[in-house]
Design a protein around this motif. Structure first.
Motif, mmCIF file in Angstrom:
data_model
loop_
_atom_site.group_PDB
_atom_site.id
_atom_site.type_symbol
_atom_site.label_atom_id
_atom_site.label_comp_id
_atom_site.label_asym_id
_atom_site.label_seq_id
_atom_site.Cartn_x
_atom_site.Cartn_y
_atom_site.Cartn_z
ATOM 1 N N ASP A 162 0.799 -1.109 0.113
ATOM 2 C CA ASP A 162 -0.083 0.136 -0.030
ATOM 3 C C ASP A 162 0.884 1.270 0.282
ATOM 4 O O ASP A 162 0.383 2.205 -0.466
ATOM 5 N N MET A 163 2.113 1.132 0.350
ATOM 6 C CA MET A 163 2.982 2.215 0.538
ATOM 7 C C MET A 163 4.337 1.752 0.209
ATOM 8 O O MET A 163 4.761 0.958 1.256
ATOM 9 N N SER A 165 8.204 3.394 0.088
ATOM 10 C CA SER A 165 9.179 4.458 0.299
ATOM 11 C C SER A 165 10.619 4.305 0.173
ATOM 12 O O SER A 165 10.984 3.267 0.661
ATOM 13 N N VAL A 212 7.718 8.812 -1.637
ATOM 14 C CA VAL A 212 6.686 7.906 -0.946
ATOM 15 C C VAL A 212 5.674 7.844 -2.089
ATOM 16 O O VAL A 212 4.849 8.560 -2.473
ATOM 17 N N LEU A 214 1.956 6.094 -2.782
ATOM 18 C CA LEU A 214 0.949 5.720 -1.567
ATOM 19 C C LEU A 214 -0.362 5.429 -2.501
ATOM 20 O O LEU A 214 -0.539 6.193 -3.302
ATOM 21 N N THR A 218 -5.755 3.917 0.074
ATOM 22 C CA THR A 218 -5.147 4.010 1.362
ATOM 23 C C THR A 218 -4.831 5.058 2.249
ATOM 24 O O THR A 218 -5.167 5.398 3.248
ATOM 25 N N SER A 239 3.871 6.970 7.871
ATOM 26 C CA SER A 239 4.029 5.664 7.869
ATOM 27 C C SER A 239 2.974 4.876 9.246
ATOM 28 O O SER A 239 2.333 3.849 8.791
ATOM 29 N N VAL A 242 -0.728 4.879 8.129
ATOM 30 C CA VAL A 242 -0.886 3.708 7.137
ATOM 31 C C VAL A 242 -1.171 2.392 7.807
ATOM 32 O O VAL A 242 -2.028 1.601 7.645
ATOM 33 N N ILE A 249 3.477 -1.625 4.466
ATOM 34 C CA ILE A 249 4.356 -0.413 3.744
ATOM 35 C C ILE A 249 5.683 -1.191 3.790
ATOM 36 O O ILE A 249 6.049 -2.095 4.339
#
Length: 392
Positions: A162-163, A165, A212, A214, A218, A239, A242, A249
């Motif tokens: 979902d993320m 970074s 990031v 994203l 989300t 973070s 999330v 993540i």
């Protein structure tokens, strides 16, 4: 002193074996060997305040992304006084590339940091104009290799994240940058081990705000950026928000993302660290005292014991100090290799740690003088307790 040196050595043995392999630099974008069948739309949101000097080195790299799907860039001019918005428009007119929208939200209302107010405005613009499935939040001083966006989206979609970074590779050119910048990333990884962050079910959460990716859904589910609107350390707060919402993540070191912001002197680097160091400690004097004592024990005691013991002929003390110093030095070598720096800098890590200790204390002093968390002409007071202020 022998007992203290022994404790310091024990601490380093524990850090080496039990702190998530923080010293390793092989955590890179997940490679699944595939790409999505259909590339999702992406909106790139760039908050910018007085960035006219660095935009010519960063914005063209975003506009020139070689992305198979649809992508658009939204640069949010956060009250700049140096013509940041005009520079962005001129760069797009001269070089073309991805569609660019330059907008300004005005001054942030009470309770918002300027960057997060700009991010909120950019996300709203992106939703209205594109309905993009993914948001790339990136700073104005970050340059991306041509395949950066493609690699980020491929990692997120194929690994069901979902993320995603990436810790941008910071500029390391001057002597002070060589001494302080690799240590900045090393200390960050020690505090937030990447492997713990990326492990399913782990409570540890962190991100690198310069890059990031994203999912839009989300962001909506986590309530960002509204839920973190007061956060000075916005990437870590993001973070955590999330993860609290159930999102998966990932954080690692970058191969395709670089910071072009120069920090030529100690003063610039000092301000970079001290502006948010006390906020990282949740403005807590007890946590500050523990941090100072911890830094002294782990980083300053080993060389003091090694050198002091040798000079005094106290060889057991010298041996303990030297052993702890050697472990410390060994854990720093991979980061110096990642930054392509000379390895003889590794034994100087205690000196760098002493500087960081002083920066942290200065951050607290500036906070109590009403000058804390200052950035680009704005000073942010301590926020009321928020969910993102809780430890990872």
């Amino acid at each position: 002193m022998i007992v203290v040196a022994g404790v310091a050595l024990g601490a380093w043995v524990w850090l080496l074996a039990g702190q998530g392999g923080f010293w390793r630099t092989d955590v890179r974008l997940p490679r699944t060997g595939g790409e999505p069948q259909e590339w999702p739309d992406v909106a790139v949101v760039v908050p910018a305040r007085d960035e006219a000097d660095v935009l010519p080195m960063s914005l063209p790299s975003l506009l020139a992304q070689e992305y198979p799907g649809k992508a658009a860039v939204f640069l949010v001019d956060d009250g700049s006084s140096d013509g940041t918005g005009d520079v962005a428009r001129a760069l797009h007119a001269a070089g073309g590339g991805l569609p660019l929208t330059v907008t300004s939200p005005g001054e942030p209302p009470a309770g918002w940091t300027g960057k997060l107010w700009a991010v909120r405005h950019g996300i709203a613009q992106a939703r209205d104009q594109t309905g993009a499935e993914f948001l790339l939040l990136t700073d104005a001083d970050i340059a991306h290799r041509p395949d950066s966006l493609r690699a980020l989206v491929a990692a997120a979609t194929t690994a069901d994240l979902d993320m995603v970074s990436q810790m941008a590779r910071l500029r390391v050119t001057t002597g002070w940058e060589r001494l302080i910048v690799p240590a900045f990333v090393y200390f960050f990884a020690q505090l937030y081990p990447f492997r713990w962050i990326n492990r399913a079910g782990s409570r540890t959460a962190a991100a690198a705000g310069g890059c990031v990716l994203l999912r839009s859904s989300t962001a909506a589910a986590a309530g960002v950026p509204d839920v973190i609107r007061q956060s000075v350390i916005d990437d870590v707060a993001l973070s955590r928000a999330v993860k609290r919402s159930g999102g998966r993540i990932w954080l690692g070191l970058a191969d395709r993302v670089d910071s072009v912001r120069p920090y030529p002197g100690l003063g610039e680097l000092w301000r970079m660290v001290s502006r948010s160091a006390y906020a990282q400690l949740r403005h807590n004097p007890a946590v500050l005292a523990g941090t100072v004592l911890g830094l002294a024990l782990i980083y300053l005691v080993p060389p003091a014991a090694a050198l002091g013991g040798a000079l005094a002929g106290a060889w057991p003390l010298a041996a303990l100090g030297l052993a702890a110093w050697a472990v410390m030095t060994g854990t720093y070598l991979p980061m110096l290799r990642y930054y392509r720096q000379p390895l003889w800098l590794a034994p100087l890590l205690p000196y760098t740690a002493a500087l960081y200790l002083l920066m942290t204390v200065d951050s607290a002093v500036q906070h109590y003088r009403g000058r804390g968390a200052a950035w680009k002409g704005r000073t942010y007071a301590r926020p009321d307790a928020q969910p993102d202020d809780t430890p990872a």
